[in-house]
Design an enzyme around this catalytic site. Structure first.
Site, short mmCIF file in Angstrom:
data_model
loop_
_atom_site.label_atom_id
_atom_site.label_comp_id
_atom_site.label_asym_id
_atom_site.label_seq_id
_atom_site.Cartn_x
_atom_site.Cartn_y
_atom_site.Cartn_z
N LYS A 24 13.08 72.20 -33.85
CA LYS A 24 12.79 72.46 -32.44
C LYS A 24 11.50 71.76 -32.03
O LYS A 24 11.42 71.14 -30.96
CB LYS A 24 12.66 73.96 -32.19
N SER A 25 10.48 71.87 -32.87
CA SER A 25 9.18 71.29 -32.54
C SER A 25 9.27 69.78 -32.35
O SER A 25 8.71 69.22 -31.39
CB SER A 25 8.17 71.61 -33.64
N GLY A 97 8.27 78.11 -25.35
CA GLY A 97 6.83 77.88 -25.26
C GLY A 97 6.49 76.40 -25.23
O GLY A 97 5.59 75.98 -24.49
N ARG A 125 3.55 85.33 -22.05
CA ARG A 125 2.83 84.55 -23.06
C ARG A 125 1.64 83.80 -22.45
O ARG A 125 1.64 83.48 -21.26
CB ARG A 125 3.80 83.58 -23.75
N GLN A 185 -0.31 74.69 -28.96
CA GLN A 185 0.56 73.92 -28.06
C GLN A 185 -0.21 73.36 -26.87
O GLN A 185 0.18 72.33 -26.31
CB GLN A 185 1.72 74.79 -27.57
N ASP A 328 4.89 80.93 -38.61
CA ASP A 328 6.30 81.24 -38.31
C ASP A 328 6.99 81.86 -39.52
O ASP A 328 8.01 82.54 -39.37
CB ASP A 328 7.05 79.97 -37.90
N ARG A 359 4.49 89.88 -33.03
CA ARG A 359 5.20 89.75 -34.31
C ARG A 359 4.53 90.54 -35.43
O ARG A 359 5.21 91.05 -36.32
CB ARG A 359 5.34 88.27 -34.69
N ARG A 400 13.02 85.00 -34.52
CA ARG A 400 12.51 85.00 -35.89
C ARG A 400 12.53 86.41 -36.50
O ARG A 400 12.70 86.55 -37.72
CB ARG A 400 11.12 84.39 -35.94
N LYS A 425 17.88 80.93 -29.30
CA LYS A 425 16.65 80.21 -28.96
C LYS A 425 16.46 78.97 -29.84
O LYS A 425 16.02 77.93 -29.36
CB LYS A 425 15.45 81.15 -29.10
#
Length: 438
Positions: A24-25, A97, A125, A185, A328, A359, A400, A425
């Site tokens: 994804k990144s 995000g 967020r 990010q 993560d 989380r 996650r 996601k």
């Protein structure tokens, strides 16, 4: 997908060979870089998930020509050399995000006026650091709900209505200061849009944390595309007139996704090979393989991927580990911690409280509900060995949490994952794949 998923308890060690989606990144970084390039750029190995689809739909809403081929996992984008085709548009970044931070930065340095919408989850967020920086360089931000959060209307700094004087650069790079303690990010976003800043870019990091694995992914991808980022442990510099010079990106497999299968091998004493994952992959979650090795697993690089073999009878060792740089996987380690022979202590992960959910609290709450003794701290957690009890795992709309805590059910009867569809996601067929493997 059903509203709940009951994990099948395994009666023997896993013996799995699997393929996982693209990163994804890397997918979302490559999409932004392609849009800011001059000409046609092709991406292969693309991840198709809720997050990447929101990114793709946003690019289309902004007027970019995008050719999408999901069966072949390819996307072709016609870049516009740092310009955005539509000067007015509405985009929706969903819960992504990366899309929220990367596209906000791009629009903040544009010459248009835009509305950025988001999911209820993304609205919570952190975005304030990026909004403050963009306002400081002349962009206009209008908050549509809560100050410092999405949704917003944004008028780019190159728009005549903005407060920025684009002519007064004195030949010097644009000077910015940024705190990245809540999210790296923000920094990746600014580095990725550096070709829009013709005078060059000099970013001074004000937080104690100045680097991270995802920033290193960004720097490597920029370097591969011909844009060098100089870093002296406190400052990031991009030379004037940076231009992306790459027309093809091969997206690596998502190591974050691979780690769930490696963890399954660890707790069952079996083996799992994930195709096309190699030790030279640039993703920070590769460090989780080192953690598994310290816990007693054997990690072997083969021609077709990396294989992890768990210790006999799944007799994992406890560990104390700083996971700030690959956080993560904190949930993954927490989910297998009850099956270790001593305590697992995970430190420097306070920032994950501001991700899709809190989380750190989620892992403590869900393990405690399953009868596992945990000590939650502001920045850390300690988990003691134990036998999880059956029951429903709440997932907090967090992919996650869902994927990690499914691991409990491989060794424990009656583990039920609530709302498994939240995995859309990043890994929409995760539970289908788990069914096939089980």
């Amino acid at each position: 997908m059903k509203e709940q998923y009951e994990v099948k308890r395994l009666d023997k060690p896993v013996d799995w060979t699997v393929e996982v989606p693209g990163s994804k990144s890397m997918t979302n970084r490559a999409l932004l870089m392609a849009a800011l390039s001059d000409g046609q750029v092709k991406l292969e190995g693309v991840l198709f998930s809720d997050d990447s689809r929101h990114f793709l739909e946003s690019l289309v809403s902004l007027g970019f020509t995008v050719d999408i081929n999901e069966p072949e996992k390819t996307v072709t984008v016609l870049g516009c050399g740092g310009n955005i085709p539509k000067k007015q548009a509405v985009i929706n970044v969903g819960s992504a995000g990366t899309a929220a931070r990367f596209l906000t930065a791009m629009l903040g340095f544009s010459d248009g006026e835009y509305t950025i919408e988001a999911s209820e989850q993304m609205k919570k967020r952190p975005m304030q650091e990026l909004f403050t920086l963009l306002t400081g360089v002349g962009a206009k931000i209008t908050y549509l709900e809560m100050e410092g959060h999405l949704p917003v209307q944004i008028c780019g700094r190159r728009n005549p209505k903005a407060d920025s004087d684009q002519t007064q650069t004195d030949g010097k790079p644009l000077q910015l200061s940024l705190d990245i303690s809540k999210s790296t990010q923000f920094l990746s976003a600014l580095l990725l849009i550096s070709p829009m800043i013709q005078q060059g870019l000099d970013i001074h990091i004000t937080s104690e944390k100045t680097d991270g694995s995802y920033i290193r992914i960004t720097r490597k991808m920029l370097a591969d595309a011909g844009v060098e980022v100089k870093y002296d442990r406190k400052n990031y510099r991009v030379a004037p007139k940076a231009v992306y010079q790459k027309n093809h990106y091969q997206i690596e497999p998502d190591v974050s996704a691979a780690c769930y299968f490696y963890a399954a091998a660890a707790i069952t004493g079996g083996r799992a090979l994930v195709g096309h994952v190699q030790k030279d992959n640039s993703q920070g979650d590769m460090k989780f393989l080192d953690v598994l090795a310290q816990m007693g697993c054997t990690v072997t690089e083969k021609a077709d991927g990396i294989e992890v073999a768990g210790p006999a009878e799944g007799a994992l060792k406890g560990i104390s580990v700083d996971m700030n740089d690959f956080s993560d996987q904190a949930l993954t380690l927490a989910a297998i911690a009850p099956f270790c022979n001593s305590d697992v202590h995970i430190t420097h992960i306070g920032h994950i409280r501001g991700q899709e959910c809190d989380r750190l609290h989620a892992m403590a709450e869900e393990l405690t509900k399953r009868g596992i003794t945990c000590t939650e701290e502001p920045d850390a957690i300690t988990i003691k060995p134990g036998i999880p009890s059956p029951g429903i795992v709440s997932t907090y709309e967090d992919h996650r949490v869902a994927m990690s805590f499914a691991l409990l059910g491989l060794k424990t009867d009656g583990i039920i994952i609530d709302n498994p569809s939240c995995c859309r996601k990043t890994f929409e067929n995760y539970f289908d794949l788990l069914d096939k493997l089980s």
